[in-house]
Design an enzyme around this catalytic site. Structure first.
Site, PDB file in Angstrom:
ATOM      1  N   LYS A 291       0.923  -1.263   0.028  1.00 38.06           N
ATOM      2  CA  LYS A 291      -0.134   0.043   0.033  1.00 38.06           C
ATOM      3  C   LYS A 291       0.840   1.101   0.251  1.00 38.06           C
ATOM      4  O   LYS A 291       1.960   1.472   0.577  1.00 38.06           O
ATOM      5  CB  LYS A 291      -0.859   0.128   1.089  1.00 38.06           C
ATOM      6  CG  LYS A 291      -2.147  -0.739   1.034  1.00 38.06           C
ATOM      7  CD  LYS A 291      -3.130  -0.406   2.361  1.00 38.06           C
ATOM      8  CE  LYS A 291      -4.387  -1.246   2.203  1.00 38.06           C
ATOM      9  NZ  LYS A 291      -5.173  -1.055   3.455  1.00 38.06           N
TER      10      LYS A 291
ATOM     11  N   LYS B  91     -12.226  -2.025  25.376  1.00 36.23           N
ATOM     12  CA  LYS B  91     -10.914  -1.887  25.544  1.00 36.23           C
ATOM     13  C   LYS B  91     -10.727  -2.147  27.076  1.00 36.23           C
ATOM     14  O   LYS B  91      -9.551  -2.545  27.264  1.00 36.23           O
ATOM     15  CB  LYS B  91     -10.612  -0.271  25.765  1.00 36.23           C
ATOM     16  CG  LYS B  91     -10.709   0.319  24.049  1.00 36.23           C
ATOM     17  CD  LYS B  91     -10.805   1.859  24.147  1.00 36.23           C
ATOM     18  CE  LYS B  91     -10.676   2.347  22.774  1.00 36.23           C
ATOM     19  NZ  LYS B  91     -10.725   3.907  22.781  1.00 36.23           N
TER      20      LYS B  91
END
Lengths: 309, 309
Positions: B19, B102
């Protein structure tokens, strides 16, 4: 240091108002207030009105009753809530069922912004006082057998229950401990330390049941059964966190964000394990109630020494 | 202050190695290492060998991939893990789904004793830059409409994404922040502040959509539907925690145990919201990608302004 605590009240269930233990508190000047933790929140708020500090001391099965209590405490303007902790240092999740449940309460307190102090106190002296053949330690030795886990060299903080009150009085008067975790304990001892201390003070030979670290950790994570109940598992999880993982130490406490009461109050007196044992041997001290009967410890021993689950 | 960071590597999925964004990193001297967070733990351990600090920066849906990554990091001897946080200050449980997830990672890190630093950074400038009729702020205004929540007077920490890198470089070189939470942010602003700043800089009249506090909090806690998806809810929960509850402030951060980067590093420079807006107006800055399209914000507006769920 003069106490800053001017008045102590105790919330007691209506059904317990006439108990001897409650009468003893009354005689010591404690104001007794009838309250039902599972009752209407407004009643709890009224019961808490005008108080500065609220301290919870509840049996494990009532841990979640503190959710409503905390919400009422915010409305009553409580300036510091000390929730049920009073245990060994352990991670928040995945090691001890009991700690996992407490975490829900801690998270609720933080979510509703109730000022708090969480106090853990290490392993009770009664949890590390060995059993001696003469039975001299009586119920001051809480664990029914001398399980020697691994090589017995894992250090753990140990504390006399007699010290918890004075520790707490000091901690709740300290602005530095607001919204913090505090680890308050007496000494650091290994299982071998405790065994040799008991041997020295009694002159007796101690029988130990050697257990591998793996076996403890496996049983601590095993599913409950009809024979291996939640109550067995809770204690095995204590063995795992304290003697296998070595969680109950000042260093790990610091990693978890605790303040160390020995650093906060270097002058704070405490009772040594040797003093506790001597008091018991001299008949000056007794642990009020045994945790489990012989059968309870037999089940744990059988499973730890190779019984199949 | 000279940087203590000698070498930077980036773990990148094999599929992304070619990329342009990865090529840009290579050109800047970053060593690119192919890794699969869902792959074998041993491969991850090898990929992490010899590194001191590991920083996770992952999209929300990959949050739990950090569980395996953290376990591998312990084996690789990582000295400090900075997990995915990078958000507004919020309580651990029950307010934001994203924060709840989280927390599982944070708890795992503490359980396995991986040294850590958790860094929250407040609300991005893009989250508080209003939409102006001319469209001059472009995608630097992330929220599709100027929802004015309550009276718009709740303060919130706001931060330029450009500052996050320098903040982190400073924090991870600091031994005081090991095993701690750090709140690093630029300024404190209310919604009214942000609106009047935009008006001052553009001279345009701003259209606002007034929303009641109750409506936001109700929607933040409502069940998802086909129309009101998790992605809508995640943003409404941001509105709720930031503008209704007022969580994203230094004072609450301190109650939750965070260190304040402004106290740790009083000299740390930061970009003001006014500077960010000016850069955008002068064409020197653009937010790379819009969070949601018009339809996304229409759904939220409809539900917030009285649409029935």
């Amino acid at each position: 240091m003069p106490s800053l605590i001017k008045e102590v009240s105790a919330l007691v269930r209506a059904a317990s108002l006439q108990k001897q233990s409650v009468e003893d508190l009354r005689r010591r000047g404690v104001t007794i207030i009838a309250a039902d933790l599972q009752g209407p929140e407004d009643d709890l708020t009224s019961a808490l009105a005008g108080k500065d500090v609220l301290i919870a001391s509840l049996p494990p099965q009532n841990t979640l009753d503190q959710i409503g209590l905390a919400t009422a405490a915010v409305k009553a303007g409580i300036k510091r809530f000390v929730p049920n902790a009073w245990a060994t240092v352990a991670p928040a999740e995945g090691v001890m069922i009991l700690r996992d449940v407490k975490e829900q309460v801690f998270n609720h307190i933080k979510k509703i912004r109730l000022p708090f102090t969480i106090i853990d106190i290490g392993f009770w002296h009664e949890g590390v006082t060995p059993v001696v053949p003469s039975g001299k330690f009586g119920t001051a030795s809480m664990v029914g057998k001398n399980f020697l886990i691994g090589d017995g060299s894992t250090p753990s903080a140990v504390t006399s229950m007699d010290d918890v009150g004075p520790f707490v009085a000091r901690i709740i008067a300290d602005p530095r401990t607001l919204n913090r975790y505090v680890f308050a304990y007496g000494e650091i001892k290994t299982q071998l330390d405790c065994l040799s201390l008991a041997k020295k003070l009694t002159g007796e030979e101690l029988e130990v049941v050697p257990i591998s670290l793996d076996k403890v950790s496996q049983l601590a994570n095993a599913a409950e059964t009809d024979e291996y109940t939640l109550w067995h598992k809770m204690f095995v999880q204590y063995f795992n966190t304290v003697w296998v993982r070595g969680d109950n130490c000042p260093r790990y406490a610091k990693e978890l964000g605790y303040m160390d009461a020995k650093e906060l109050y270097p002058d704070l007196p405490f009772k040594t394990l040797e003093e506790s044992m001597l008091e018991t041997l001299q008949g000056r001290r007794n642990f009020p109630e045994a945790i489990g009967d012989d059968q309870y410890w037999e089940v744990i021993a059988k499973l730890l020494t190779g019984g199949v689950l």
